[in-house]
Design an enzyme around this catalytic site. Structure first.
Site, PDB file in Angstrom:
ATOM      1  N   ARG A 237      -1.546  -0.895   0.232  1.00 49.56           N
ATOM      2  CA  ARG A 237      -2.281   0.206  -0.366  1.00 49.56           C
ATOM      3  C   ARG A 237      -3.280   0.692   0.683  1.00 49.56           C
ATOM      4  O   ARG A 237      -3.859  -0.108   1.418  1.00 49.56           O
ATOM      5  CB  ARG A 237      -3.053  -0.245  -1.619  1.00 49.56           C
ATOM      6  CG  ARG A 237      -2.180  -0.468  -2.845  1.00 49.56           C
ATOM      7  CD  ARG A 237      -1.592   0.832  -3.396  1.00 49.56           C
ATOM      8  NE  ARG A 237      -0.825   0.643  -4.618  1.00 49.56           N
ATOM      9  CZ  ARG A 237       0.498   0.526  -4.661  1.00 49.56           C
ATOM     10  NH1 ARG A 237       1.219   0.571  -3.556  1.00 49.56           N
ATOM     11  NH2 ARG A 237       1.114   0.380  -5.822  1.00 49.56           N
ATOM     12  N   GLU A 266      -4.059   9.795  -1.410  1.00 50.29           N
ATOM     13  CA  GLU A 266      -2.652  10.242  -1.425  1.00 50.29           C
ATOM     14  C   GLU A 266      -2.472  11.349  -2.446  1.00 50.29           C
ATOM     15  O   GLU A 266      -3.005  11.227  -3.547  1.00 50.29           O
ATOM     16  CB  GLU A 266      -1.731   9.066  -1.754  1.00 50.29           C
ATOM     17  CG  GLU A 266      -1.720   8.023  -0.650  1.00 50.29           C
ATOM     18  CD  GLU A 266      -0.812   6.834  -0.946  1.00 50.29           C
ATOM     19  OE1 GLU A 266      -0.055   6.873  -1.938  1.00 50.29           O
ATOM     20  OE2 GLU A 266      -0.859   5.859  -0.175  1.00 50.29           O
ATOM     21  N   HIS A 285       4.272   7.505   1.582  1.00 50.39           N
ATOM     22  CA  HIS A 285       4.412   6.438   0.578  1.00 50.39           C
ATOM     23  C   HIS A 285       5.864   6.348   0.090  1.00 50.39           C
ATOM     24  O   HIS A 285       6.149   6.569  -1.094  1.00 50.39           O
ATOM     25  CB  HIS A 285       3.451   6.663  -0.593  1.00 50.39           C
ATOM     26  CG  HIS A 285       3.238   5.427  -1.424  1.00 50.39           C
ATOM     27  ND1 HIS A 285       2.058   5.126  -2.055  1.00 50.39           N
ATOM     28  CD2 HIS A 285       4.074   4.400  -1.735  1.00 50.39           C
ATOM     29  CE1 HIS A 285       2.180   3.988  -2.719  1.00 50.39           C
ATOM     30  NE2 HIS A 285       3.402   3.523  -2.528  1.00 50.39           N
TER      31      HIS A 285
HETATM   32  C1  8YV Z   1       5.797   3.118  -6.522  1.00 49.30           C
HETATM   33  C2  8YV Z   1       4.664   1.375  -5.140  1.00 49.30           C
HETATM   34  O1  8YV Z   1       7.106   3.204  -6.824  1.00 49.30           O
HETATM   35  O2  8YV Z   1       5.793  -0.097  -6.586  1.00 49.30           O
HETATM   36  C3  8YV Z   1       4.755   0.203  -6.036  1.00 49.30           C
HETATM   37  O3  8YV Z   1       3.723  -0.463  -6.201  1.00 49.30           O
HETATM   38  O4  8YV Z   1       3.818   1.466  -4.352  1.00 49.30           O
HETATM   39  C4  8YV Z   1       5.650   2.466  -5.163  1.00 49.30           C
HETATM   40  O5  8YV Z   1       6.808   1.958  -4.609  1.00 49.30           O
HETATM   41  C5  8YV Z   1       5.190   4.479  -6.534  1.00 49.30           C
HETATM   42  O6  8YV Z   1       3.814   4.315  -6.519  1.00 49.30           O
HETATM   43  C6  8YV Z   1       5.636   5.289  -7.758  1.00 49.30           C
HETATM   44  O7  8YV Z   1       5.180   4.702  -8.954  1.00 49.30           O
END
Ligand code: 8YV
Length: 334
Positions: A237, A266, A285
């Site tokens: 993150r 983001e 992302h």
């Molecule tokens: C999410 C992510 O799919 O799974 C996670 O924690 O960071 C991503 O792969 C994205 O945030 C959509 O919800």
């Protein structure tokens, strides 16, 4: 009476059809604001919520008095007030496992792209600058045989470490994780205190979840501990890293390069210098973003919410305490 479900985010027609079989569905693809009247009305009656990427503040829970369960289409759950959900007896389900290998592929793509300067040199050709044999100015850095320092060694971290150790003959160090004896045996991984890891690793790769403890875990002091040749990769993150400190470290040559899939804000602000820096590979992302994996994540979230609203244990549960409490209550009353 059929239960009511609110879905937020883009869903494929077959997923919508599946949800409509079991629930009265209110589907929102995008919201201008959390105050949207149709959304608030739907939430006021909802027994469940299936959500991709909408941040849920505690105040919104006050507007959803019937909510029994939330299924997030993500493994990370930093968008949710977990304690408040647990206090209100609301199950929170996520999607681990199904995205592990895809997200590790993204991590390794960033390691390779930064070390071998893939984007920068692809642009060099596009600009028509390849007019003679390349020279040292275009050389990159080896990945194989180097030292990979993992900050966090959960499922995704372990999958990256496995690629490094078994595919690229890398020595694996890890910190900020409980001891992992099985990975020490399988991959020869060695535990280090974080400061020692930062000074020793050629590649530092962050895979810890965002929590109050990991916010800005990597900042000015930590970049200063890295070698000038270090390549830094973040697929966790954005807020785990102090971004101005990262930009300063890249500008000052305190580290060699960075591969980034996540950012403090983001979508990334157009003012951010990061995507314009030659020694940065920045991605929007995309960690788990393949057709196959996003489908599998959505299916897992659907399975989770169906089970939860039928009174059965969801496959992947974040707040186990809610389930235990419900079991305790039902065995007392039953
Ligand atoms: C999410 C992510 O799919 O799974 C996670 O924690 O960071 C991503 O792969 C994205 O945030 C959509 O919800």
């Amino acid at each position: 009476m059929r239960k009511r479900l609110v879905a937020y985010g883009r869903l494929k027609p077959h997923h919508i059809a599946q949800l409509q079989q079991d629930f009265e569905l209110d589907h929102f693809i995008q919201l201008e604001s959390l105050e949207d009247p149709a959304f608030l009305t739907a939430l006021a009656n909802a027994n469940g919520l299936i959500n991709s990427s909408l941040k849920i503040p505690v105040a919104l829970l006050d507007k959803a008095p019937k909510l029994e369960a939330i299924a997030t289409i993500s493994v990370g759950y930093d968008n949710y007030p977990v304690d408040a959900l647990t206090q209100r007896n609301i199950l929170l389900c996520n999607t681990p496992d199904v995205l592990t290998e895809t997200t590790a592929d993204t991590g390794f793509a960033l390691i390779m792209a930064t070390a071998r300067r893939v984007l920068e040199l692809a642009d060099y050709i596009k600009r028509g600058e390849w007019q003679a044999s390349i020279g040292e100015a275009q050389f990159g850095t080896d990945v194989h045989g180097k030292t990979l320092g993992m900050i966090g060694l959960g499922r995704i971290g372990a999958a990256i470490a496995r690629r490094g150790a078994l595919g690229f003959g890398m020595k694996v160090l890890y910190s900020n994780a409980a001891p992992k004896p099985h990975l020490e045996t399988e991959l020869g991984a060695e535990y280090r205190e974080m400061d020692a890891l930062l000074g020793e690793a050629d590649f530092v790769c962050v895979t810890v979840p965002l929590t109050p403890q990991t916010k800005h875990l990597i900042g000015r002091r930590e970049f200063a501990l890295m070698k000038p040749s270090t390549i830094f990769v973040n697929i966790a993150r954005g807020k785990v890293v102090d971004e101005p400190a990262l930009i300063a470290a890249l500008e000052k040559g305190e580290i060699q390069a960075a591969g980034l899939d996540v950012f403090e804000q983001e979508p990334l602000s157009p003012e951010s210098p990061l995507p314009h820096m030659a020694n940065v590979v920045a991605l929007p992302h995309i960690g788990s973003a393949t057709h196959e994996t996003r489908d599998a994540m959505t299916q897992r979230a659907i399975d989770n919410i169906c089970l939860a609203l039928q009174g059965e244990r969801p496959i992947s549960l974040v707040n186990e305490a809610v389930w235990s409490q419900r079991q305790g209550t039902s065995s007392q009353t039953g």
